[in-house]
Each structure stands twice: as C-alpha cells, then as structure tokens.
Design a protein around this motif. Structure first.
Motif, PDB file in Angstrom:
ATOM      1  N   ALA A 165       0.863  -1.084  -0.172  1.00  0.00           N
ATOM      2  CA  ALA A 165      -0.096  -0.082  -0.264  1.00  0.00           C
ATOM      3  C   ALA A 165       1.099   1.507  -0.035  1.00  0.00           C
ATOM      4  O   ALA A 165       0.351   1.943  -0.887  1.00  0.00           O
ATOM      5  CB  ALA A 165      -0.657   0.434   0.921  1.00  0.00           C
ATOM      6  N   ALA A 166       2.297   1.135   0.402  1.00  0.00           N
ATOM      7  CA  ALA A 166       2.985   2.294   1.078  1.00  0.00           C
ATOM      8  C   ALA A 166       3.265   2.353  -0.123  1.00  0.00           C
ATOM      9  O   ALA A 166       3.364   3.792  -1.084  1.00  0.00           O
ATOM     10  CB  ALA A 166       3.800   2.277   1.607  1.00  0.00           C
ATOM     11  N   LYS A 167       3.813   1.432  -1.954  1.00  0.00           N
ATOM     12  CA  LYS A 167       4.287   1.522  -2.915  1.00  0.00           C
ATOM     13  C   LYS A 167       4.029   2.150  -3.926  1.00  0.00           C
ATOM     14  O   LYS A 167       3.493   3.332  -4.679  1.00  0.00           O
ATOM     15  CB  LYS A 167       4.534   0.231  -2.962  1.00  0.00           C
ATOM     16  N   ILE A 168       2.309   1.169  -3.370  1.00  0.00           N
ATOM     17  CA  ILE A 168       1.359   2.306  -4.107  1.00  0.00           C
ATOM     18  C   ILE A 168       1.056   3.393  -3.777  1.00  0.00           C
ATOM     19  O   ILE A 168       0.401   4.645  -5.241  1.00  0.00           O
ATOM     20  CB  ILE A 168       0.117   1.119  -4.261  1.00  0.00           C
ATOM     21  N   VAL A 169       0.599   4.166  -2.757  1.00  0.00           N
ATOM     22  CA  VAL A 169       0.416   5.436  -2.853  1.00  0.00           C
ATOM     23  C   VAL A 169       2.258   6.188  -3.032  1.00  0.00           C
ATOM     24  O   VAL A 169       2.023   7.640  -3.586  1.00  0.00           O
ATOM     25  CB  VAL A 169       0.315   5.770  -0.930  1.00  0.00           C
ATOM     26  N   ARG A 170       3.132   5.635  -2.985  1.00  0.00           N
ATOM     27  CA  ARG A 170       3.881   6.739  -3.600  1.00  0.00           C
ATOM     28  C   ARG A 170       4.193   7.149  -4.933  1.00  0.00           C
ATOM     29  O   ARG A 170       4.322   7.851  -5.228  1.00  0.00           O
ATOM     30  CB  ARG A 170       5.356   6.251  -3.057  1.00  0.00           C
ATOM     31  N   LEU A 171       3.748   5.679  -6.154  1.00  0.00           N
ATOM     32  CA  LEU A 171       3.674   5.950  -6.937  1.00  0.00           C
ATOM     33  C   LEU A 171       2.255   6.832  -7.892  1.00  0.00           C
ATOM     34  O   LEU A 171       2.031   7.265  -8.642  1.00  0.00           O
ATOM     35  CB  LEU A 171       3.150   4.518  -7.831  1.00  0.00           C
ATOM     36  N   ASN A 172       1.480   6.821  -6.778  1.00  0.00           N
ATOM     37  CA  ASN A 172       0.022   7.687  -6.898  1.00  0.00           C
ATOM     38  C   ASN A 172       1.213   8.971  -7.098  1.00  0.00           C
ATOM     39  O   ASN A 172       0.471  10.125  -7.409  1.00  0.00           O
ATOM     40  CB  ASN A 172      -1.004   7.417  -6.501  1.00  0.00           C
ATOM     41  N   VAL A 173       1.394   9.105  -5.354  1.00  0.00           N
ATOM     42  CA  VAL A 173       1.917  10.767  -5.764  1.00  0.00           C
ATOM     43  C   VAL A 173       2.194  11.391  -6.907  1.00  0.00           C
ATOM     44  O   VAL A 173       2.770  12.083  -7.337  1.00  0.00           O
ATOM     45  CB  VAL A 173       2.493  10.789  -4.880  1.00  0.00           C
ATOM     46  N   VAL A 174       3.772  10.498  -7.585  1.00  0.00           N
ATOM     47  CA  VAL A 174       4.496  10.901  -8.337  1.00  0.00           C
ATOM     48  C   VAL A 174       3.725  10.801  -9.831  1.00  0.00           C
ATOM     49  O   VAL A 174       4.083  12.034 -10.035  1.00  0.00           O
ATOM     50  CB  VAL A 174       5.884   9.800  -8.778  1.00  0.00           C
ATOM     51  N   LEU A 175       1.904  10.074  -9.427  1.00  0.00           N
ATOM     52  CA  LEU A 175       1.849   9.857 -11.207  1.00  0.00           C
ATOM     53  C   LEU A 175       0.816  11.145 -10.983  1.00  0.00           C
ATOM     54  O   LEU A 175       0.531  11.969 -11.716  1.00  0.00           O
ATOM     55  CB  LEU A 175       0.501   8.659 -11.100  1.00  0.00           C
ATOM     56  N   CYS A 176       0.203  11.614  -9.986  1.00  0.00           N
ATOM     57  CA  CYS A 176      -0.579  12.537  -9.957  1.00  0.00           C
ATOM     58  C   CYS A 176       0.191  13.197 -10.624  1.00  0.00           C
ATOM     59  O   CYS A 176      -0.247  14.639 -11.184  1.00  0.00           O
ATOM     60  CB  CYS A 176      -1.266  12.618  -8.491  1.00  0.00           C
TER      61      CYS A 176
END
Length: 140
Positions: free
Chosen positions: A72-83
């Motif tokens: 979940a932490a990896k997904i959140v980091r990836l989402n922040v970068v993509l956003c």
C-alpha cells in the motif's frame, strides 16, 4: 492540412487538460483509499475453538499484514508521483487562445522573413520617400 490539424488540436486541448486533471484526482483518491485501508488493518483474533483450517487462514492473514502495508505504501508513492506528473503536464498544455496566438506569431514571422515580402516592403518605402521628397519640393 496542417491548419486543419491546428484548429482541431486547439478545439480539443481543453478536454485533454481536463482528462489529465481528473485522472490525477482519481489516482489521488485511490491512494487515499489505500492509506485508509492499510491503516485499519489489524491482526484478527484467533478463537481457541476455531477449526484448524480457520486458524491456518487467520494466521496467514495476520502474517501478511506487514506485506500488505508495504505494498500500500508503494502504491501511494507511485500515485503521488503520477498525480504530480499528470498535473504538471496539464499545467503545461496551452489554452485554445494561446495556441491561436502562437500560430499567428509563427505566421507573422514566416511572412516577415520572406524575401519577396521584404523586397516589396523596401520598394514601398522607396516610393513613400520619393513622394515625400516631391511634396516637400512643391511646398517650397
């Protein structure tokens, strides 16, 4: 054909920007949901009267909680970068008005750099100077 593509691009550019912004927003919401889900995960209580199969399932789940939180932490980091990338690209897309202004500036530059246009311009300037000189002489 280039002009037709430019007009088409100018008409759809606002929609493209909106899609990028909404995609970034959807990713942000998905990331927030992942954070909420991962933060609410707690080890399940294993009752003493549970069957061996149920104990095995609950034990496996309890042992997998740290891995789920890491994912979940990896997904959140990836989402922040993509956003941030999507919103940055959306900010760089010019508006319809700016596209037409850039096209007008380019056309003006091309016309001004044309040798034929410059020759005509210099000829017109010579004619005006000649006429002004003639008018000054007639007034004296």
């Amino acid at each position: 054909m280039k002009l037709a593509l430019l007009v088409y691009l100018a008409s759809v550019v606002n929609g493209i920007g909106l899609i990028l912004i909404l995609s970034g927003l959807a990713l942000a919401i998905y990331g927030i949901c992942n954070v909420i889900y991962a933060s609410k995960l707690e080890p399940e209580y294993i009752p003493t009267y549970a069957s061996d199969e149920k104990v095995k399932k609950l034990t496996t789940f309890n042992e997998s909680i740290p891995d789920i939180k890491k994912k979940a932490a990896k997904i959140v980091r990836l989402n922040v970068v993509l956003c941030l990338c999507l919103w940055f690209v959306a900010a760089l897309i010019p508006t319809e008005k700016n596209i037409y202004l850039m096209a007008g500036a380019y056309a003006t530059e091309q016309i001004a750099s044309n040798e034929r246009v410059q020759k005509i311009g210099s000829d017109v300037l010579e004619v005006i100077e000649t006429k002004l000189t003639e008018l000054k002489e007639t007034e004296k």
